[in-house]
Design a protein around this motif. Structure first.
Motif, PDB file in Angstrom:
ATOM      1  N   ILE A 143       0.846  -1.188   0.000  1.00 41.66           N
ATOM      2  CA  ILE A 143       0.000   0.000   0.000  1.00 41.66           C
ATOM      3  C   ILE A 143       0.883   1.240   0.000  1.00 41.66           C
ATOM      4  O   ILE A 143       2.022   1.219   0.484  1.00 41.66           O
ATOM      5  CB  ILE A 143      -0.938   0.045   1.229  1.00 41.66           C
ATOM      6  N   VAL A 144       0.361   2.333  -0.568  1.00 45.09           N
ATOM      7  CA  VAL A 144       1.056   3.615  -0.538  1.00 45.09           C
ATOM      8  C   VAL A 144       0.660   4.336   0.746  1.00 45.09           C
ATOM      9  O   VAL A 144      -0.524   4.509   1.034  1.00 45.09           O
ATOM     10  CB  VAL A 144       0.691   4.473  -1.759  1.00 45.09           C
ATOM     11  N   THR A 145       1.644   4.744   1.524  1.00 51.78           N
ATOM     12  CA  THR A 145       1.382   5.449   2.778  1.00 51.78           C
ATOM     13  C   THR A 145       1.103   6.931   2.494  1.00 51.78           C
ATOM     14  O   THR A 145       1.260   7.406   1.362  1.00 51.78           O
ATOM     15  CB  THR A 145       2.585   5.339   3.723  1.00 51.78           C
ATOM     16  N   GLU A 146       0.715   7.662   3.518  1.00 49.05           N
ATOM     17  CA  GLU A 146       0.490   9.098   3.358  1.00 49.05           C
ATOM     18  C   GLU A 146       1.788   9.794   2.968  1.00 49.05           C
ATOM     19  O   GLU A 146       1.796  10.717   2.141  1.00 49.05           O
ATOM     20  CB  GLU A 146      -0.061   9.693   4.652  1.00 49.05           C
ATOM     21  N   THR A 147       2.889   9.356   3.573  1.00 49.05           N
ATOM     22  CA  THR A 147       4.198   9.905   3.193  1.00 49.05           C
ATOM     23  C   THR A 147       4.478   9.644   1.726  1.00 49.05           C
ATOM     24  O   THR A 147       4.974  10.521   1.003  1.00 49.05           O
ATOM     25  CB  THR A 147       5.309   9.267   4.046  1.00 49.05           C
ATOM     26  N   GLY A 148       4.142   8.447   1.283  1.00 49.46           N
ATOM     27  CA  GLY A 148       4.346   8.089  -0.113  1.00 49.46           C
ATOM     28  C   GLY A 148       3.489   8.913  -1.053  1.00 49.46           C
ATOM     29  O   GLY A 148       3.951   9.342  -2.125  1.00 49.46           O
ATOM     30  N   ARG A 149       2.241   9.159  -0.670  1.00 49.62           N
ATOM     31  CA  ARG A 149       1.347   9.954  -1.512  1.00 49.62           C
ATOM     32  C   ARG A 149       1.917  11.361  -1.715  1.00 49.62           C
ATOM     33  O   ARG A 149       1.900  11.892  -2.836  1.00 49.62           O
ATOM     34  CB  ARG A 149      -0.046  10.050  -0.874  1.00 49.62           C
ATOM     35  N   GLU A 150       2.426  11.937  -0.645  1.00 48.85           N
ATOM     36  CA  GLU A 150       2.985  13.285  -0.743  1.00 48.85           C
ATOM     37  C   GLU A 150       4.222  13.304  -1.645  1.00 48.85           C
ATOM     38  O   GLU A 150       4.382  14.190  -2.489  1.00 48.85           O
ATOM     39  CB  GLU A 150       3.333  13.803   0.648  1.00 48.85           C
ATOM     40  N   GLY A 151       5.092  12.304  -1.452  1.00 48.45           N
ATOM     41  CA  GLY A 151       6.309  12.251  -2.257  1.00 48.45           C
ATOM     42  C   GLY A 151       6.025  12.002  -3.729  1.00 48.45           C
ATOM     43  O   GLY A 151       6.642  12.617  -4.607  1.00 48.45           O
ATOM     44  N   LEU A 152       5.096  11.115  -4.022  1.00 56.58           N
ATOM     45  CA  LEU A 152       4.752  10.817  -5.411  1.00 56.58           C
ATOM     46  C   LEU A 152       4.067  12.001  -6.079  1.00 56.58           C
ATOM     47  O   LEU A 152       4.268  12.259  -7.272  1.00 56.58           O
ATOM     48  CB  LEU A 152       3.860   9.572  -5.465  1.00 56.58           C
ATOM     49  N   HIS A 153       3.265  12.719  -5.307  1.00 55.66           N
ATOM     50  CA  HIS A 153       2.614  13.913  -5.861  1.00 55.66           C
ATOM     51  C   HIS A 153       3.659  14.948  -6.274  1.00 55.66           C
ATOM     52  O   HIS A 153       3.506  15.620  -7.306  1.00 55.66           O
ATOM     53  CB  HIS A 153       1.651  14.506  -4.821  1.00 55.66           C
ATOM     54  N   ARG A 154       4.730  15.061  -5.490  1.00 59.16           N
ATOM     55  CA  ARG A 154       5.770  16.053  -5.788  1.00 59.16           C
ATOM     56  C   ARG A 154       6.489  15.753  -7.100  1.00 59.16           C
ATOM     57  O   ARG A 154       7.003  16.668  -7.737  1.00 59.16           O
ATOM     58  CB  ARG A 154       6.783  16.127  -4.642  1.00 59.16           C
TER      59      ARG A 154
END
Length: 227
Positions: A143-154
């Motif tokens: 699963i993508v974590t919240e930290t991952g979502r932020e990093g991938l969005h960037r």
């Protein structure tokens, strides 16, 4: 009378050496003509056509016509996943075909696995995302974590669009050369597409190899560091 899925039929279709070579050639995610697949399999065009008919009837490939030509591709993502899993299993049991030449190191470094990045760089990418907590393993499911979502969005990955697909967002795929998992799913596809569109890497014209430019390699290694 035996009941249940007929795995023997699928095994027979994949198990023929010529058909196995054709399916491997299609693992790059591109559609190829019967002539190109005949060359990959080392058989005549007539023999290749017979093999392709069997693969199409078995649901492993599909064809489309464009002008005078017929193009063949793997039937779907599930077919690509099945083939990569079999490759990984074969490699783990020591069943390897040795073909010396300059393509081997390139394929082991980075290659296309149907629609996502495989090889050393594919494994590195998943390892890095998991080390930094961007992706977590929850009982065998990624699963993508919240930290991952932020990093991938960037870096320009639209997770909302990816999650709208019926395909899994994150999925581990056993890598036949590294014997460990790389990242598949819609996220794996999106990241490879990003590398290609940014000009960091390009596909080989005659193999599944992905070649990173010097700038692209620096960007990739900086984006996916390992401890």
């Amino acid at each position: 009378m035996k009941e249940g899925p007929d795995i023997a039929r699928i095994g027979t279709l994949i198990g023929d050496p010529a058909r196995a070579n054709m399916l491997t050639a299609l693992m790059g995610g591109q559609a190829l003509t019967a002539t190109e697949l005949a060359q990959a399999a080392g058989v005549t065009l007539q023999t290749a056509s017979s093999h392709l008919s069997k693969l199409e009837d078995g649901g492993l490939v599909h064809q489309r016509k464009q002008g005078r030509h017929r193009y063949f591709a793997l039937a779907d993502v599930a077919t690509g996943t099945l083939l990569e899993t079999i490759m990984g299993f074969a490699a783990s049991r020591g069943h390897l075909r040795h073909r010396p030449g300059p393509k081997d190191p390139a394929l082991r470094k980075a290659r296309v696995c149907y629609d996502h990045l495989a090889g050393d760089y594919g494994v590195r990418m998943l390892d890095s995302l998991m080390q930094r907590g961007a992706i977590a393993d929850t009982g065998g499911e990624l699963i993508v974590t919240e930290t991952g979502r932020e990093g991938l969005h960037r870096i320009g990955v639209d997770l909302d669009a990816l999650t709208a697909s019926r395909r899994p967002l994150c999925k581990s795929c056993l890598d036949w050369s590294e014997r460990r998992s790389h990242l598949a799913g819609t996220l794996g596809k999106a990241l490879l597409s990003r590398f290609l569109s940014e000009g960091w890497a390009k596909r080989s014209d005659n193999s599944r190899a992905i070649h990173f430019t010097q700038t692209g390699e620096r960007q990739f290694l900086a984006l996916f560091p390992l401890e």
